[in-house]
Structure formats: C-alpha cells, structure tokens
Design a protein around this motif. Sequence first.
Motif, PDB file in Angstrom:
ATOM      1  N   SER A 396     -46.604  44.468  43.032  1.00  0.00           N
ATOM      2  CA  SER A 396     -47.988  43.990  43.068  1.00  0.00           C
ATOM      3  C   SER A 396     -48.850  44.894  43.942  1.00  0.00           C
ATOM      4  O   SER A 396     -50.031  45.128  43.633  1.00  0.00           O
ATOM      5  CB  SER A 396     -48.038  42.544  43.566  1.00  0.00           C
ATOM      6  N   LEU A 397     -48.286  45.444  45.016  1.00  0.00           N
ATOM      7  CA  LEU A 397     -49.024  46.416  45.826  1.00  0.00           C
ATOM      8  C   LEU A 397     -49.359  47.663  45.009  1.00  0.00           C
ATOM      9  O   LEU A 397     -50.469  48.205  45.102  1.00  0.00           O
ATOM     10  CB  LEU A 397     -48.206  46.802  47.055  1.00  0.00           C
ATOM     11  N   CYS A 398     -48.405  48.119  44.203  1.00  0.00           N
ATOM     12  CA  CYS A 398     -48.663  49.271  43.347  1.00  0.00           C
ATOM     13  C   CYS A 398     -49.732  48.951  42.304  1.00  0.00           C
ATOM     14  O   CYS A 398     -50.571  49.806  41.976  1.00  0.00           O
ATOM     15  CB  CYS A 398     -47.380  49.727  42.660  1.00  0.00           C
ATOM     16  N   MET A 399     -49.692  47.742  41.758  1.00  0.00           N
ATOM     17  CA  MET A 399     -50.742  47.341  40.820  1.00  0.00           C
ATOM     18  C   MET A 399     -52.114  47.409  41.484  1.00  0.00           C
ATOM     19  O   MET A 399     -53.084  47.909  40.904  1.00  0.00           O
ATOM     20  CB  MET A 399     -50.480  45.920  40.325  1.00  0.00           C
ATOM     21  N   LEU A 400     -52.204  46.897  42.700  1.00  0.00           N
ATOM     22  CA  LEU A 400     -53.476  46.905  43.420  1.00  0.00           C
ATOM     23  C   LEU A 400     -53.936  48.340  43.683  1.00  0.00           C
ATOM     24  O   LEU A 400     -55.128  48.654  43.544  1.00  0.00           O
ATOM     25  CB  LEU A 400     -53.324  46.142  44.737  1.00  0.00           C
ATOM     26  N   MET A 401     -53.004  49.220  44.059  1.00  0.00           N
ATOM     27  CA  MET A 401     -53.356  50.616  44.270  1.00  0.00           C
ATOM     28  C   MET A 401     -53.849  51.255  42.973  1.00  0.00           C
ATOM     29  O   MET A 401     -54.791  52.052  42.975  1.00  0.00           O
ATOM     30  CB  MET A 401     -52.150  51.399  44.793  1.00  0.00           C
ATOM     31  N   GLY A 402     -53.205  50.912  41.863  1.00  0.00           N
ATOM     32  CA  GLY A 402     -53.630  51.449  40.574  1.00  0.00           C
ATOM     33  C   GLY A 402     -55.038  51.015  40.209  1.00  0.00           C
ATOM     34  O   GLY A 402     -55.802  51.779  39.609  1.00  0.00           O
TER      35      GLY A 402
END
Length: 528
Positions: A396-402
């Motif tokens: 989910s952190l990677c999704m937010l960064m994306g």
Amino acid sequence: MTPSQLRRASGYVVQQDILPGMLTVTEHLTFHAHLRTRSAGGAGPERRRNVASRVESVVRELGLQLVAHSLIGNAMRRGVSGGEKRRVSIAVELLSHPAVLFLDEPTTGLDSTNAVNVVQIVSRIAARGTTVAMSIHQPRLEIFQLLRRVVLLARGGVIVYNGPASEAASYLNAICPPSRSVGGVQSDNPADVMLDVVTSTKPALLAEHFDGSQACAALLGDLAALESRNGDGPMQIRFRVPASPLVQFRILAVRAVRSSLRNPTLLAMHLGLAMAVAGVVGYTYHDVSQYNNETAGVQDRFGIMFFCLTYFSLISLSSLPLWRDEVRIFIHERASGAYGTLAYYAATILCDVAPFRIVPPMLFTLVSYSTVGLAGGGRWTTFMTILILFNLVSSSLCMLMGLLSGSNAVANAAGSLLMLFSLLFAGYLKNVAHFPSGWKLGAYLSPSFYAYNALVKNELETVDGLYITAVVGDIEETAGPFDGTTMLHCFSLGQDSITYDATVLLFMFGAILGAIFLVMAFVLRENR
C-alpha cells in the motif's frame, strides 16, 4: 444548459488513446456500455441483450468488425493498430448517444490514410445529427473538404475566422492574396492558406478584419437567434445516467480479474517466486534448532526474520509501474463519468489484495516454516499473519508512492528509499536503543520495526537452552543456557506484545488505504 448537464450530454475523445491493453475491443465497449447506458432499460438477460445490441451497432458504425474480438494491446502486448485504437476511443463516447462530441486532435499520431478514415467516420457521425467539434492542425485537403464549419485561432486565442469551411479560402485570399503566399505559389489546400496568413500577419490585424467581416455578422446573427429561443423548441437531448455504485464495483472487479488472468506473468512471478525463495530459505537454514548450543542458534533466527521482511519489501516494488498505468486509465475514465472513485478504489484494492498480498506470504510460510524448524505449537499461523500484514502495508505504501510520483523512475526511486529506511529501523542492523534520540521516531513509524519485533518474539519467547559462544585466540568461551526472552531483552527486541505489533501494522494499513483514497478522490485530476 448547465456545465454539469453539458458534461452528461457530451462525449470527449482525448488526444492520446488511453485504453486497457488486456481487453478485446468488444469487451472494452461492453464494459463502458454497462456503465454509460443505464437508461437502456431492462434487467438481467434483457439488459445484457440491449447492451450487446448497442455495442454491435457502434462496432459497425466505426468499422471495427474485423478487430472486434482482438486484444487492444499495449507496450508489452501487440494489439490493434493506432487508427483502430483511435476509433475504439471514439466508439466508447458514442455508446451513450452524446448530443455533442468533442475530439482533441483526433488525427495526431496517425498516418495520412488512417487520418482520413477517422475524419470520414466523424463526418458521418455529424451527418447523422450529432454536433461534432474537433481541433486539428493543418489537415490535408481531403480532410479539410470533410469539414462543414471552421474556427481558426491565432496566437493568444484570437479568432481569425469562424464560418463555413467552403468560404474560408475566399475570405482569407481577400486578406492574403496569392502573391503574398509563401514561395509565391498559392496552395490548393485552404488549410495551407490559413497557416500562411496566421504566421505572416499580426493577430490584432486579423481580429480587426474578422470583426468587420460578413462572416462575423452572420455568426452574431446566428447567436442572437439561438438566444431568442430561450430554451424552447423540439431539441431533445439524452443525458448520460451513470450506473449505480454497486454495478460500477461489479463491472470494475470483473475487468480487473479478467486483465490479471490475461497477464499472468506478474501473478506467476509473485506466487512462483515466493515458493522458490522459501525453498532457498528452507535449504539454507535447515533445522535451525541444531545450532542452539552456539551463537548461530540466535543469529540465524534473527537473520531469517530480517530476510523475510527484506524479500517482501522488495517484491512489493514490482507493482509500481503497473499501478501507474492503471491510474492513467482511472483518471481518464472517471473524468468521462464512467464511474466514481469509491467503486474503482474498492474493486482495485480487493482484486489486488487477495492474489498478490495474501497468497504469496501463505505459500512462503507453508514451504519454509517446517523446513527451517521454527517454533511449533501453532506459531506458524502468527508468523504467516505478520508476513501478510507487513506485505499489505509495504504494498500500500508503494501504491501511494505510485500515485504521488510524476513518473515510473521517480516512483521506483521513492519506493526503494522508503523500503530501505523502513528496514534500517527494523532493529536488526542496529539496536533500536542505540539510535540517536531524534532518530528513534523513525523506528516507531517503520512497519519493519513492528513486523520484525513480532516475528522474533513469536519465534524466541518459547525457546530455551540457547548459548552464546565466542572464540578468543585458541580458547572458546561459552555462556548460557539462556531462554529466548532473555536474548530478546539483550537486543532490545520484543518489548511489546505480538498483538500490539500486529494491531499497529493493521492500523498502518488502514491509514495508508485512507490516504490512497483521498489522493485518488481529491488530487488526481484530468485537465480538460
């Protein structure tokens, strides 16, 4: 008509084709037909027949019969041609019978033949009764002859001409005689004459000439006639009515599942790699309890837990490019009124969580746990739960960064740094108690810190008979036996309960999901 009504009564075809590559032309049109043609009536089989009939009609109208069941394609998968993709984009907007169709440079990126074909189709749509407005740059003669009315703008948005296309050449020749044209040769294409005039004459002079022309007087007369109608008349406009949120969620979930099944590489990589890495871990750390009589018994257990977190941190980065591509489609389709943020958010999260974030940690645990010989007594379920929670938070952190990053390169760099600093504060590379006071906050914000503490406590708190060995010169010193709790205390680990660490991870996951929704709802916008 209010701006909101105009949006629901019109269609807008953007300059670049933004389409899902893993759906066929018919599937993509059917998807949008279900979302955009709520007024088609009927329910169940009747509605499906109505949708299929409308899709078939639009496919015929756009000349897409030969590629109706072909994949649209993307950078990784070959599909239909550029001209056919442009026609698919137009077909999507025609599904809801728009009163007005806007096209932003529909011939951009197409060869001359495909450009003419697209404009011919658009011309037929206009002849059928739909008002079509499109922007275009220096069209060839065959395309210009298909235009009914032309609005020519100079630099600064100054209107140079607004009137019938057939009269544009004579009007501009009055301003710029053939002797003044480029190279002394007058082109047969009025579009070339327009370009010559605009580039060689000051915009203020062009505007002044138009204001005093018969074309301007005719335009003002048409506008006055329209204003005098005050909304009266037989004109009937069909407003697009969006599908219900539940229907939107169902249709989006079906599309997400279908796209995943047709692009199995990522799913196979997550599942296959999880089992392969688990097998390597099991072989490397086989029967870890046999080293309880030396330092390796403790060191290997710490290393196993940190390696697990490192693996799932890195594998979560694989979703960044795909997530960014999906976001482009979401921004475009939401702007066109196909569905709302909540429906897309719920469908995407649900279809991503189960296959990519829950199943891989389960397979990893089933393959590696017993082979390594970690703590028994049902503690494997706690081990698996912590890995799942950590994988959810990292992904989910990677999704937010994306979502927040401007490009794939920036997203990958930001995601990698985020995972790196999270692992730095886990407690394996450096004792958290020895961090500078200002840096300890990083541990409390790090999902790796809570996951690592929960994993090592789950493993060591029931283990007894641990020894620490050291070799000084030719003498081997041994200390012990110690129980696992003592070893945890020695390294400042496991000070909180496993339940507390799991709860914090769950709270982090919920908070990040909330941030993702807020960004999608209020930050991501398509400029139209």
